[in-house]
Design an enzyme around this catalytic site. Structure first.
Site, short mmCIF file in Angstrom:
data_model
loop_
_atom_site.label_atom_id
_atom_site.label_comp_id
_atom_site.label_asym_id
_atom_site.label_seq_id
_atom_site.Cartn_x
_atom_site.Cartn_y
_atom_site.Cartn_z
N LYS A 1 6.62 -1.51 21.20
CA LYS A 1 6.18 -1.28 19.43
C LYS A 1 5.40 -0.26 19.16
O LYS A 1 5.99 0.58 18.23
CB LYS A 1 5.33 -2.68 19.26
CG LYS A 1 6.10 -3.81 19.67
CD LYS A 1 5.24 -5.12 19.73
CE LYS A 1 5.95 -6.41 20.63
NZ LYS A 1 7.12 -6.91 20.15
N TRP B 1 3.76 -16.58 21.03
CA TRP B 1 3.54 -15.98 22.29
C TRP B 1 2.33 -16.24 22.97
O TRP B 1 2.09 -16.43 24.35
CB TRP B 1 3.44 -14.17 22.20
CG TRP B 1 4.71 -13.44 21.68
CD1 TRP B 1 4.97 -13.12 20.21
CD2 TRP B 1 5.89 -13.59 22.38
NE1 TRP B 1 6.10 -12.70 20.43
CE2 TRP B 1 6.96 -12.95 21.62
CE3 TRP B 1 6.18 -13.78 23.75
CZ2 TRP B 1 8.16 -12.52 22.05
CZ3 TRP B 1 7.49 -13.64 24.25
CH2 TRP B 1 8.46 -12.95 23.54
N ASP C 1 -3.67 -10.09 25.15
CA ASP C 1 -2.52 -9.64 24.87
C ASP C 1 -2.37 -8.96 23.36
O ASP C 1 -2.61 -9.40 22.32
CB ASP C 1 -1.14 -10.58 24.64
CG ASP C 1 0.07 -10.26 24.47
OD1 ASP C 1 0.17 -9.15 24.13
OD2 ASP C 1 1.08 -11.19 24.36
C1 LIG Z 1 2.47 -10.43 21.37
C2 LIG Z 1 3.60 -10.47 22.22
N1 LIG Z 1 3.31 -11.00 23.23
C3 LIG Z 1 4.36 -10.76 24.41
C4 LIG Z 1 5.58 -10.41 23.82
C5 LIG Z 1 6.60 -10.38 24.96
O1 LIG Z 1 6.84 -9.08 25.33
P1 LIG Z 1 7.76 -8.68 26.68
O2 LIG Z 1 9.31 -8.74 25.74
O3 LIG Z 1 7.52 -7.29 26.86
O4 LIG Z 1 7.71 -9.54 27.84
C6 LIG Z 1 5.86 -9.97 22.62
C7 LIG Z 1 7.03 -9.34 22.30
O5 LIG Z 1 7.18 -9.35 21.38
C8 LIG Z 1 4.89 -10.10 21.71
O6 LIG Z 1 4.90 -9.57 20.61
#
Ligand SMILES: Cc1ncc(COP(=O)(O)O)c(C=O)c1O
Length: 363
Positions: A199, A100, A175
């Site tokens: 989550k 991510w 994040d």
């Molecule tokens: C650490 C992290 N960042 C970003 C995301 C992406 O999130 P979204 O699906 O809300 O765009 C996730 C999704 O699992 C994640 O675990």
């Protein structure tokens, strides 16, 4: 059959919260309407969004000089909004310890072809399949950098940053999608925190942003919807927000508060994850792909058996036995137990029993 949901997100929610939502589903607060039918400009919804905000402020210890925003587009939209709002004319640093974080950096690179800023990869553990949190040197960051972007919990690879680096005046943007409300961080260590809600907070469709006021963009961003200052000035009501998800988040915040808050959640999460880590540690059959014990995530615990064929078999049999969504992310394989706040300790004990039986039958 009893089901335990190990999904990495959307994930298990507290049963009490689901039942309260069910109870209020058709008639919210004697309004004669469902929450989903309320106008986002109504006094009823105004109360919901403001209470949700106050609860989050209270739970996370958010100081007065921070704004809390309820946005849409998932954490992924933040990957573009952050450089668009904060990086123009500057260097933006990325600490990449998982897939991510890499996506956040890649989105910045993409935008930098059109906008004037320079994304810099400060450190990455990609070569080692992100099996550890990479080190970096503070003096490698320009003093007038726009920000340093980090991911506090790497959902896919199962690592976390617990000690937030002291970057002096360089703003940290984090994040926190997969460990918000699960680990007790100090908000003052960050200029901005963001998290997809699906989550630890509620249903998908809501993105939480916590941003320090003096970090907010001075200049308008390219688009109003993607402009933090406009969103902040409008109390997240610039357009129609995800009203039902905000309502659900409020119920989850109340629930977490009733359990003793984030400190207590972290304590429970430490105990819960230790059960599984200790079992894996003692086993010759299962192992964790995470290199350093200090980097291990409390929220997402990846593990493998002695070979990929047995992993496949494990996943099929576990799913059939009620251990849902335990298959590892498609990019890494193996298994992954996501133990978010609402995941019960009893489910971890049951999983360990299943793992013992599986080992016995297959070693
Ligand atoms: C650490 C992290 N960042 C970003 C995301 C992406 O999130 P979204 O699906 O809300 O765009 C996730 C999704 O699992 C994640 O675990």
């Amino acid at each position: 059959m009893k089901v335990y949901n190990f999904s990495a997100g959307p994930a298990v929610l507290p049963k009490e919260v689901l039942m309260k939502a069910q109870d209020e589903f058709l008639d919210y607060g004697n309004s004669g309407m469902s929450v989903m039918e309320l106008s986002h400009r109504s006094p009823e919804f105004d109360k919901i969004i403001n209470e949700a905000k106050e609860l989050l402020v209270d739970l996370m210890g958010i100081p007065d000089n921070y704004k809390v925003l309820f946005l849409q587009g998932g954490a992924s939209t933040q990957f573009s909004m952050i450089p668009m709002n904060f990086a123009l004319g500057k260097k933006a640093y990325y600490h990449v310890a998982g897939s991510w974080g890499k996506k956040a950096y890649t989105e910045a690179l993409k935008l930098s072809k059109f906008l004037n800023f320079e994304p810099i990869l400060l450190a990455s553990s990609e070569e080692d399949n992100y099996n550890h949190i990479p080190d970096f040197k503070l003096d490698e960051i320009d003093r007038d950098a726009a920000y340093l972007h980090i991911t506090t919990n790497n959902t896919i690879e199962g690592t976390s940053i617990y000690e937030i680096p002291d970057t002096k005046a360089i703003p940290i943007v984090a994040d926190m999608s997969s460990n918000i409300l699960a680990v007790d961080y100090r908000i003052e260590d960050f200029a901005m925190i963001y998290a997809g809600a699906q989550k630890n907070i509620g249903p998908a469709g809501l993105t939480i942003v916590i941003v320090r006021e003096d970090f907010l963009n001075e200049n308008p961003a390219l688009s109003s919807m993607l402009d933090y200052r406009i969103q902040a000035d409008n109390n997240s009501l610039y357009n129609t927000p995800p009203t039902f998800s905000i309502y659900m988040a409020k119920l989850v915040f109340e629930h977490v508060k009733s359990l003793g808050g984030v400190k207590e959640m972290e304590k429970i999460n430490r105990e819960k994850s230790a059960l599984l880590y200790d079992f894996i540690e003692k086993s010759d059959f299962y192992s964790s792909p995470v290199l350093n014990i200090k980097d291990r995530s409390l929220a997402n615990i990846p593990f493998v058996t002695v070979n990929p064929d047995l992993d496949k078999k494990f996943n099929v049999e576990a799913e059939a036995a009620g251990f849902k969504n335990i298959k590892g992310h498609r990019s890494v394989g193996g298994m992954r137990a996501s133990l978010y706040n609402a995941f019960p300790a009893e489910g971890v004990a049951e999983l360990i029993k299943f793992m013992k039986d599986f080992e016995e039958a297959n070693k």
